[in-house]
Write a protein that holds these residues in place. Structure first.
Motif, short mmCIF file in Angstrom:
data_model
loop_
_atom_site.label_atom_id
_atom_site.label_comp_id
_atom_site.label_asym_id
_atom_site.label_seq_id
_atom_site.Cartn_x
_atom_site.Cartn_y
_atom_site.Cartn_z
N PRO A 164 26.75 -7.63 28.15
CA PRO A 164 26.76 -5.53 27.99
C PRO A 164 28.11 -4.88 29.16
CG PRO A 164 24.98 -5.72 28.25
CD PRO A 164 25.25 -7.96 27.72
N ASP A 165 27.96 -5.44 30.23
CA ASP A 165 28.44 -5.58 31.66
C ASP A 165 29.51 -5.86 30.96
OD1 ASP A 165 26.44 -4.62 32.64
OD2 ASP A 165 25.78 -6.46 33.62
N LEU A 166 30.24 -6.95 31.05
CA LEU A 166 31.41 -7.55 30.28
C LEU A 166 32.31 -6.96 28.94
CD1 LEU A 166 31.36 -10.35 31.18
CD2 LEU A 166 31.61 -9.49 32.27
N ARG A 167 31.11 -6.24 28.53
CA ARG A 167 31.93 -5.49 27.45
C ARG A 167 32.57 -4.41 27.76
NH1 ARG A 167 31.20 -5.30 21.72
NH2 ARG A 167 31.73 -3.27 20.75
N LYS A 168 31.63 -3.34 28.54
CA LYS A 168 32.38 -1.73 29.15
C LYS A 168 33.12 -2.77 30.46
CE LYS A 168 29.71 1.23 31.96
NZ LYS A 168 28.85 2.45 32.70
N GLU A 169 33.69 -3.48 31.03
CA GLU A 169 34.65 -3.97 31.45
C GLU A 169 35.39 -4.35 30.88
OE1 GLU A 169 34.95 -6.80 35.51
OE2 GLU A 169 35.27 -7.90 33.43
N ALA A 170 35.70 -5.05 29.76
CA ALA A 170 36.71 -4.74 29.06
C ALA A 170 37.00 -3.75 27.91
CB ALA A 170 36.33 -5.63 28.11
N ILE A 171 36.31 -3.10 27.83
CA ILE A 171 36.50 -1.51 26.54
C ILE A 171 37.24 -0.82 28.04
CG2 ILE A 171 35.54 0.17 26.58
CD1 ILE A 171 35.35 -1.55 24.19
N GLY A 172 36.83 -0.73 29.50
CA GLY A 172 37.80 -0.03 30.48
C GLY A 172 39.32 -0.40 30.06
N PHE A 173 39.09 -2.04 30.11
CA PHE A 173 41.27 -2.07 29.75
C PHE A 173 41.64 -1.55 29.65
CE2 PHE A 173 39.65 -6.16 31.82
CZ PHE A 173 38.80 -5.83 32.99
N LEU A 174 40.73 -1.55 27.81
CA LEU A 174 41.69 -0.43 26.71
C LEU A 174 41.96 0.53 26.94
CD1 LEU A 174 39.40 -2.19 23.73
CD2 LEU A 174 41.53 -2.83 24.49
N LYS A 175 40.83 0.82 27.80
CA LYS A 175 40.97 3.15 27.21
C LYS A 175 41.87 2.79 28.70
CE LYS A 175 36.87 4.17 25.84
NZ LYS A 175 34.75 5.16 26.48
N ALA A 176 42.51 2.37 29.72
CA ALA A 176 43.38 2.86 30.37
C ALA A 176 44.42 2.58 30.22
CB ALA A 176 42.58 1.65 31.77
N PHE A 177 44.14 0.93 29.84
CA PHE A 177 45.40 0.66 29.40
C PHE A 177 46.15 1.72 28.03
CE2 PHE A 177 48.41 -2.57 26.35
CZ PHE A 177 49.42 -2.36 27.50
N GLY A 178 45.37 2.57 26.68
CA GLY A 178 45.96 3.86 26.19
C GLY A 178 46.58 3.49 26.09
#
Length: 335
Positions: A164-178
């Motif tokens: 879950p923590d790594l998934r949250k971090e990875a989803i953050g990449f997608l949102k920041a990349f936009g």
């Protein structure tokens, strides 16, 4: 682990801007002690995270190559907080030929991890990344497109970690990349032989992209990725500045499994009935395959087995049995 036979004169720990080559040993008739040059740039400025940026994993995917070449040319060292290791054309023989795989050894770099120190040139490149570069970085971002054979909706691309923590971090990449679209993959078959498998094994945060394709250069996808890369590098702390505005909203899709893609079951010319971004229902006809050697035959119909949005389509109209024609995904509302 056996030491890599790839070497470089670049000091990866040196402060400042360093450019040169990874040198992949390659002994052939006209060059008994030669090496294949893989361009590398290292930009280091003080303390901060280390990030590996790669493009040209497949040589016929162009937006990422231009993206990283321009980054090397234009990024000011004073705006970096930490270290960027940049490989704009990592599978150099494939990049030079403009082909998906290396013409030297037919190596598909993104199917050969963790590589072999005594293997083919492409296997040696994979082994160097796995054994030398990845252990030194916290993040690895790999820029792909559809290549000659396929075209994608411009998207960031992620094999979602189970943790879950790594998934949250990875989803953050997608949102920041936009990017306009973000594609999640779960249960990927053969992931251990890809770059992402090495990243997961070594605890390196990973994200990739699909920036168009069809052997062309998409200016729309490139512009979105150029802005997104600044946001992403700022997000992980290696770039001192980022886009002032919030990232644009991204649509999330869960990509269907490879068994559920639409494949050609006949050989001939494919007439597509649908395009990228269209929403299909299960059982909708995707097109037909025409038989050019027996043109009086009725064409072979092709159907979508599952409903969803068309994320990727085949580019060449000429097809054979087993070619992937369409990749679909399901929209995901809550991430």
């Amino acid at each position: 682990m056996t030491k890599s036979k790839v070497w470089t004169d670049i000091d990866l720990d040196r402060e400042g801007r360093s450019t040169g080559y990874l040198r992949v040993p390659h002994s052939v008739n006209d060059s008994g002690y030669g090496w294949i040059p893989v361009p590398i740039a290292v930009l280091k400025n003080g303390d901060g995270p280390s990030v590996l940026l790669m493009a040209g994993n497949h040589g016929d995917e162009y937006e990422g190559q231009v993206l990283l070449m321009k980054l090397v040319q234009n990024l000011s060292l004073q705006n970096i907080r930490g270290r960027l290791i940049i490989l704009p054309g990592v599978n150099a023989p494939a990049v030079a030929a403009g082909t998906r795989i290396s013409p030297i050894d037919n190596g598909n770099l993104n199917r050969l991890f963790p590589g072999e120190p005594d293997g083919t040139p492409t296997q040696m490149i994979a082994h160097y990344i796995d054994s030398v570069l990845l252990p030194q970085v916290r993040y690895c971002f790999d820029f792909h497109s559809g290549g000659y054979s396929s075209e994608y909706l411009p998207a960031a691309h992620l094999v979602a970690p189970d943790n879950p923590d790594l998934r949250k971090e990875a989803i953050g990449f997608l949102k920041a990349f936009g990017m306009p679209n973000s594609i999640l993959i779960q249960g990927l078959i053969g992931g251990g032989t890809r770059l992402l498998g090495s990243c997961q094994r070594l605890g390196v945060g990973h994200m990739s992209t699909e920036l168009g394709g069809a052997g062309a250069f998409s200016i729309q996808a490139y512009r979105a990725a150029e802005q997104g890369l600044q946001r992403l590098l700022h997000h992980v702390g290696v770039l001192a500045y980022g886009q002032e505005d919030s990232p644009p909203a991204t649509r999330f899709f869960l990509r269907q499994s490879t068994q559920d893609f639409v494949y050609a079951e006949a050989t001939g010319v494919f007439e597509a009935y649908v395009g990228l971004g269209e929403t299909m229902e299960a059982g909708t006809q995707a097109g037909v395959v025409h038989f050019t050697e027996t043109p009086w035959r009725d064409p072979h119909p092709v159907f979508f087995r599952h409903g969803g949005v068309v994320l990727c389509k085949r580019s060449p109209a000429r097809v054979k049995i087993g070619d992937c024609l369409f990749v679909t995904g399901t929209a995901v509302e809550a991430i």
